[in-house]
Enzyme design. Sequence first.
Site, PDB file in Angstrom:
ATOM      1  N   ASP A  23       0.858  -1.176   0.000  1.00 59.33           N
ATOM      2  CA  ASP A  23       0.000   0.000   0.000  1.00 59.33           C
ATOM      3  C   ASP A  23       0.896   1.228   0.000  1.00 59.33           C
ATOM      4  O   ASP A  23       2.056   1.172   0.438  1.00 59.33           O
ATOM      5  CB  ASP A  23      -0.913   0.012   1.227  1.00 59.33           C
ATOM      6  N   GLU A  74       1.045   5.767   0.474  1.00 62.17           N
ATOM      7  CA  GLU A  74       0.430   7.039   0.824  1.00 62.17           C
ATOM      8  C   GLU A  74       1.119   8.113  -0.008  1.00 62.17           C
ATOM      9  O   GLU A  74       2.317   8.000  -0.317  1.00 62.17           O
ATOM     10  CB  GLU A  74       0.572   7.340   2.319  1.00 62.17           C
ATOM     11  N   GLU A 133      -5.552  18.370   2.766  1.00 61.98           N
ATOM     12  CA  GLU A 133      -6.502  17.283   2.510  1.00 61.98           C
ATOM     13  C   GLU A 133      -5.817  15.922   2.606  1.00 61.98           C
ATOM     14  O   GLU A 133      -6.382  14.974   3.162  1.00 61.98           O
ATOM     15  CB  GLU A 133      -7.135  17.442   1.123  1.00 61.98           C
ATOM     16  N   HIS A 157      -5.077   6.207   7.789  1.00 57.73           N
ATOM     17  CA  HIS A 157      -4.435   5.407   6.752  1.00 57.73           C
ATOM     18  C   HIS A 157      -2.940   5.363   7.018  1.00 57.73           C
ATOM     19  O   HIS A 157      -2.311   6.384   7.286  1.00 57.73           O
ATOM     20  CB  HIS A 157      -4.681   6.024   5.368  1.00 57.73           C
ATOM     21  N   ASP A 174      -2.104  -0.882   6.537  1.00 62.78           N
ATOM     22  CA  ASP A 174      -3.093  -1.168   5.497  1.00 62.78           C
ATOM     23  C   ASP A 174      -2.666  -2.371   4.657  1.00 62.78           C
ATOM     24  O   ASP A 174      -3.508  -3.181   4.249  1.00 62.78           O
ATOM     25  CB  ASP A 174      -3.293   0.049   4.597  1.00 62.78           C
TER      26      ASP A 174
END
Length: 236
Positions: A7, A9, A52, A150, A155
Amino acid sequence: MREIVFDTETTGLSPGNGDRLVEIGCVELVNRVETGRTFHSYFNPGRAMPSEAEAVHGLSERFLSDKPPFDTVVEALLEFIGDSPLIAHNAAFDFGFINHELGTCGRPTVCHSRMVDTLAIARQKFPGAKHSLDALCTRFGVDRSLRIKHGALIDAQLLAQVYVELTGGRQIGLGLVAAVIEVDPAALVVETIAAPVVLEIRPPRAHAPSDEELARHAAFLSGIKDPIWNRLAGRG
């Protein structure tokens, strides 16, 4: 079979718009079982972190300021993933960022033929249902209590469990090996079958009521007022 569940980010949604990779987490599976080997790294993206994106993963510009850039960690990452299939949720997104980073530092991109997308598998298996990682964890009873925000490694660890369930559960790798038994003919024991046993047939027992029993039964019936068999007498 070796597989890598991973995963990422990022600073945003599109590497084409200047977004960069900031974290990657990888989990090694062999025959659908976690080996305990993982790869995890943060990266300094060399740009500001949009609020965000920070709200999603909690990685601030300040936190990432002393982390290595991607090109200094790329060798260790490529060594870990090797040539194994790469499994991700909405894999096209993660592949897009990894290949952008590889291209930026002059490395060959990862072929999409290695891509396994658990989101596509879930949509095919459970049409009309929710397919987020959280929803799939709930469906399969995977504990996600540690997932507050997250995070690439946690994850990937959750996704590894979900992937195993999506592809048939732990029993998919269960193999039963047939045992070959060699018998020494000299060790065989021949069993002699005895002659059939003849059973003694006893005469049947008499079950007719005695005169005393018949008299007691008649006395019992005489005490019943308006018995139903009298009312049914003559019908038929």
